[in-house]
Design an enzyme around this catalytic site. Sequence first.
Site, PDB file in Angstrom:
ATOM      1  N   ASN A 147      28.633  10.788-107.123  1.00  0.00           N
ATOM      2  CA  ASN A 147      29.117   9.402-107.051  1.00  0.00           C
ATOM      3  C   ASN A 147      27.972   8.425-107.291  1.00  0.00           C
ATOM      4  OD1 ASN A 147      29.020  10.451-104.140  1.00  0.00           O
ATOM      5  ND2 ASN A 147      29.442   8.368-103.613  1.00  0.00           N
ATOM      6  N   ASP A 148      27.762   7.446-106.471  1.00  0.00           N
ATOM      7  CA  ASP A 148      26.932   6.287-106.809  1.00  0.00           C
ATOM      8  C   ASP A 148      25.568   6.622-107.429  1.00  0.00           C
ATOM      9  OD1 ASP A 148      28.858   5.634-104.951  1.00  0.00           O
ATOM     10  OD2 ASP A 148      27.499   4.750-103.518  1.00  0.00           O
TER      11      ASP A 148
ATOM     12  N   GLN B 211      24.347  10.103-105.824  1.00  0.00           N
ATOM     13  CA  GLN B 211      25.012  10.799-104.721  1.00  0.00           C
ATOM     14  C   GLN B 211      25.564  12.121-105.247  1.00  0.00           C
ATOM     15  OE1 GLN B 211      25.882   9.466-101.099  1.00  0.00           O
ATOM     16  NE2 GLN B 211      23.814   9.279-101.888  1.00  0.00           N
TER      17      GLN B 211
ATOM     18  N   TYR C 199      23.094   9.133 -97.728  1.00  0.00           N
ATOM     19  CA  TYR C 199      23.945   8.244 -98.511  1.00  0.00           C
ATOM     20  C   TYR C 199      23.111   7.313 -99.401  1.00  0.00           C
ATOM     21  CZ  TYR C 199      28.501   9.460 -96.399  1.00  0.00           C
ATOM     22  OH  TYR C 199      29.670  10.084 -96.041  1.00  0.00           O
ATOM     23  N   SER C 200      23.797   6.341-100.006  1.00  0.00           N
ATOM     24  CA  SER C 200      23.198   5.571-101.107  1.00  0.00           C
ATOM     25  C   SER C 200      22.004   4.720-100.699  1.00  0.00           C
ATOM     26  CB  SER C 200      24.255   4.680-101.749  1.00  0.00           C
ATOM     27  OG  SER C 200      25.104   5.479-102.517  1.00  0.00           O
TER      28      SER C 200
ATOM     29  N   ARG D  27      25.388  -0.013 -94.597  1.00  0.00           N
ATOM     30  CA  ARG D  27      24.725   1.010 -95.434  1.00  0.00           C
ATOM     31  C   ARG D  27      24.270   0.491 -96.792  1.00  0.00           C
ATOM     32  NH1 ARG D  27      29.916   3.049 -94.610  1.00  0.00           N
ATOM     33  NH2 ARG D  27      31.372   2.643 -96.325  1.00  0.00           N
ATOM     34  N   ASP D  28      23.651   1.392 -97.517  1.00  0.00           N
ATOM     35  CA  ASP D  28      23.276   1.217 -98.934  1.00  0.00           C
ATOM     36  C   ASP D  28      22.141   0.211 -99.127  1.00  0.00           C
ATOM     37  OD1 ASP D  28      25.447   2.923 -99.179  1.00  0.00           O
ATOM     38  OD2 ASP D  28      26.844   1.341 -99.757  1.00  0.00           O
TER      39      ASP D  28
ATOM     40  N   GLU E 249      30.289  -2.545 -99.945  1.00  0.00           N
ATOM     41  CA  GLU E 249      29.389  -1.420-100.172  1.00  0.00           C
ATOM     42  C   GLU E 249      28.387  -1.787-101.276  1.00  0.00           C
ATOM     43  OE1 GLU E 249      31.621   2.567 -98.896  1.00  0.00           O
ATOM     44  OE2 GLU E 249      32.307   1.882-100.847  1.00  0.00           O
TER      45      GLU E 249
HETATM   46  C1  FRU Z   1      30.145   4.087-102.266  1.00  0.00           C
HETATM   47  C2  FRU Z   1      29.731   4.856-101.012  1.00  0.00           C
HETATM   48  C3  FRU Z   1      28.532   4.219-100.340  1.00  0.00           C
HETATM   49  C4  FRU Z   1      27.945   5.384 -99.587  1.00  0.00           C
HETATM   50  C5  FRU Z   1      28.176   6.516-100.545  1.00  0.00           C
HETATM   51  C6  FRU Z   1      28.416   7.845 -99.883  1.00  0.00           C
HETATM   52  O1  FRU Z   1      30.825   4.874-103.170  1.00  0.00           O
HETATM   53  O2  FRU Z   1      30.818   4.961-100.123  1.00  0.00           O
HETATM   54  O3  FRU Z   1      28.844   3.102 -99.524  1.00  0.00           O
HETATM   55  O4  FRU Z   1      26.600   5.190 -99.276  1.00  0.00           O
HETATM   56  O5  FRU Z   1      29.287   6.170-101.328  1.00  0.00           O
HETATM   57  O6  FRU Z   1      28.429   8.873-100.846  1.00  0.00           O
END
Ligand code: FRU
Length: 443
Positions: A22-23, A39, A83-84, A151-152, A204
């Site tokens: 993902n991200d 991710q 996570y991100s 987060r992030d 996010e």
């Molecule tokens: C966005 C998210 C972020 C998080 C990550 C987890 O897609 O939900 O907020 O850090 O993916 O994989």
Amino acid sequence: MSAANARWRQKLHLEPPQGWMNDPNGLCFYKGSCHVYFQYSPMGARGEPPRGWGHFTSPDLLRWTFTGMALQPDIPEDRNGAYSGSAIERDGLLHLFYTGNVKEAGDYDYILRGRGANVIRVTTADGVEMSPKEVLLRNSDYPAFCSCHVRDPKVWEEDGVFRMILGARTVDSRGCALLYTSDDLTHWQYDRCLSLPDTGYMWECPDLFTLGDTAYLSVSPQGVPAETYRFQNVYSCGYFRMDGDTPTQYMEWDCGFDFYAPQTFLAPDGRRLLIGWMGIGDIPYANPTVPLGWQHCLTLPREVKQGSDGVLLQSPVRELDALREDALPLQNGTYSLPFDLCAQADRDFRLSLEGVQMQFADGVFTLRFTDDAVGCGRTVRRAKLPQCRSIRVIADTSSLEIYLDGGRTVLSMRWYPAATQTALCAESLTGSLYPLCGMQIDY
Ligand code: FRU
């Protein structure tokens, strides 16, 4: 890999060798290479744990090497996922900041109780070997108005001060972004909060950057109600022009079926680049690569520029032009993937590819799947544009990136044509089609 599997492996887009992506995370140029972390859940195409950071690196945005899992969740403070987050260089080292996700065992709602979100930092000299982890911020360090969802971290330097922006959900379910400052990248002080009413319950992956003398805040908000011509995906993703501390004029980055959680970064020559996830969480359709063992990819790197009215214009980075073979005149026929189609229009137009129809008529661009074997559950997306004088389509083996009117409106999506070629039919368009060589992506 069997021929059937290979059919949907992308030629231009970064995707995991197996498992889930993902991200984009930690995007940067460091010691002469571009680093793209992301991710990554290598154990399952549906995102099964563990979730950490995978890593690609490239000398030129065209030749990529996958180096494997760069960050594993392996301390109590990130036990349910690394996570991100983002990257910044300081004193010859790359500092990576990310969210350590923790889910306590028990009967919790995981919104107001039961979830930990820690800001953690590691450093690396080569992008691959990581230092021990340092926990810099915990939930107790965030303002009292925040729920457990914080987060992030995106970190950058501005006027000699380090800044961090974090996405958050307030206790009364409003999306916001928290700003912190630091002199040393280790000790962080809360500065202020950015928010706008009625823009979702959780923000996010925030990102704050300037272009010209205008500041823009990019966020991926969850909970923005769908409209006919905007916010058609389960989670939205866009940017605000900042007026001082007030976010104004929310514009979607991308109106296609599959785009979320972009991050921007600076190229050595000063260009503001952006890479997004060509996917979204909790989608109501299925990607047919899942049974083959992997899912999702990133978008091409895009250059972001400011349009005259403050709207941001996106275009694939010019490095990609080196993949072009000799131009063919745009005419109906069958073409091998991948290709780069560049066309102009002086009136309403249509363009069809295998199982997909694009149409600009009466100020609305409509993107419609005409064959569910190609769309796999995706149906239609619409965007309103005052005019549409150009269309550029980068067609890869299983994705389309569509740039309209000089990149003012962009639509990205996965598609799954039966073969590595497509029929093409254009009406009221003139232009060229460049067959593209694939990138070199070493897994
Ligand atoms: C966005 C998210 C972020 C998080 C990550 C987890 O897609 O939900 O907020 O850090 O993916 O994989």
